[in-house]
Design a protein around this motif. Structure first.
Motif: not given
Length: 348
Positions: A1-23
């Motif tokens: 999964m690319t960085t853009d695709a990962r960002s899309s998942v976080f945005e579309q599902l409104d996941l908690p968006d912190t450096s730790l959760t993305r890591d």
């Protein structure tokens, strides 16, 4: 999964968006198969929905970042990197704790995540270990077995599945657990969830069950009460005991030869299912003074299932003897006794 695709998942599902959760998400993406990653993220979304349904507020009633971390990391024990020498849930909890500790997460929060991951297959325990632990198990249970899916907001499951496909999760996950257990049987002790899964993939008796363990304990414990009746140690003995119990008028003995959801055909065209219906039919046979003679015709046994056919002659149930050729499917119970799953004297 690319960085853009990962960002899309976080945005579309409104996941908690912190450096730790993305890591953490990137870490799971790197070390696990896609079906594990998708399951882990969906579990959080469903856990959050359950929290909202219970009136719990993120940041006030529970730690939303910690809930996400617990869900997204909960199956890393199934990765090659997380595959140690303990049951996969505990391996995963230890690996997740190490991951969080390396990133400076405080020990109090690590302990909660450890509980959530180690106990996620432990019904009746996880729900008593704190809000994040209970919510994580609820979300995971929804994604695997559909537990509580009726309470999800309309359309949520469809939306999350469109973004994160299931990829036949239930069976893919089961296969991964069994593959680890076959390679390292000590990861699947008999009374654990992995042990129960492994038992279904081994020859009968190769992996002990509860009653096998009792028999091997060396204390000589025996069944008590109704279960103390002589059990059928072989498929052939089921018929012998049936004849014996019928002649003695022992309804409980007869019922001990049937599974709770067994099928029974007492007369042509009468198909009964379940304990209550079978008990009533057998009691009628006893009350009429019926007697049965059985002569074994043939038997085929495959592990803990057997197909048996008898020549049967039933007298006393009517004015004339009833002669038939039975078709019986028997199953060996965990305690070693054989019982009917299907008893049809008139099949075909």
């Amino acid at each position: 999964m690319t960085t853009d695709a990962r960002s899309s998942v976080f945005e579309q599902l409104d996941l908690p968006d912190t450096s730790l959760t993305r890591d953490a998400y990137a870490h799971v993406e790197r070390i696990t198969a896609a079906f594990v990653l998708h399951h882990s993220a969906r579990s959080y979304v469903f856990a959050r929905a359950h929290a909202q349904n219970q009136g719990l507020r993120a940041g006030t009633d529970y730690d939303d970042e910690l809930l996400f971390l617990s869900c997204v990391l909960h199956d890393i024990g199934l990765s090659e990197e997380g595959n140690g020498d303990q049951r996969f849930e505990v391996d995963g909890a230890d690996a997740a704790a190490a991951f969080l500790r390396d990133r400076g997460v405080e020990e109090r929060r690590i302990a909660i995540a450890w509980d959530a991951i180690a106990l996620h297959t432990s019904d009746g325990i996880a729900e008593r270990k704190g809000t994040e632990v209970a919510l994580a198990q609820a979300g995971i249970g929804t994604d695997i077995l559909g537990v509580g899916r009726e309470s999800l907001p309309s359309g949520l499951a469809d939306d999350v599945h469109a973004l994160l496909p299931r990829l036949d999760l239930g069976y893919a996950l089961s296969d991964a657990i069994v593959a680890q257990a076959k390679a390292k049987p000590h990861k699947a002790s008999p009374l654990t969830f992995p042990g129960d899964l492994l038992r279904h993939h081994l020859p009968y008796g190769a992996h002990p069950g509860w009653y096998d363990l009792l028999a091997a304990a060396g204390w000589g414990d025996k069944p008590v009460g109704a279960d103390a009746r002589r059990r059928a140690e072989t498929p052939q003995q089921v018929g012998t005991l049936f004849v014996e119990y019928l002649e003695a008028g022992d309804i409980e003995g007869l019922m001990s030869l049937y599974e709770p959801n067994a099928h029974f055909v007492p007369t042509p065209g009468t198909h009964l299912v379940g304990t209550d219906a079978i008990r009533e039919a057998l009691q009628q046979m006893i009350d009429t003074g019926a007697r049965l003679k059985l002569e074994l015709r043939d038997i085929r046994q495959a592990g803990d299932v057997a197909l048996v056919s008898n020549h049967a002659t039933l007298t006393g149930a009517g004015p004339e003897p009833v002669i038939s050729t039975t078709t019986e499917i028997l199953r060996r119970r965990p305690d070693g006794g054989w019982v009917h799953a299907v008893d049809d004297p008139f099949f075909g």
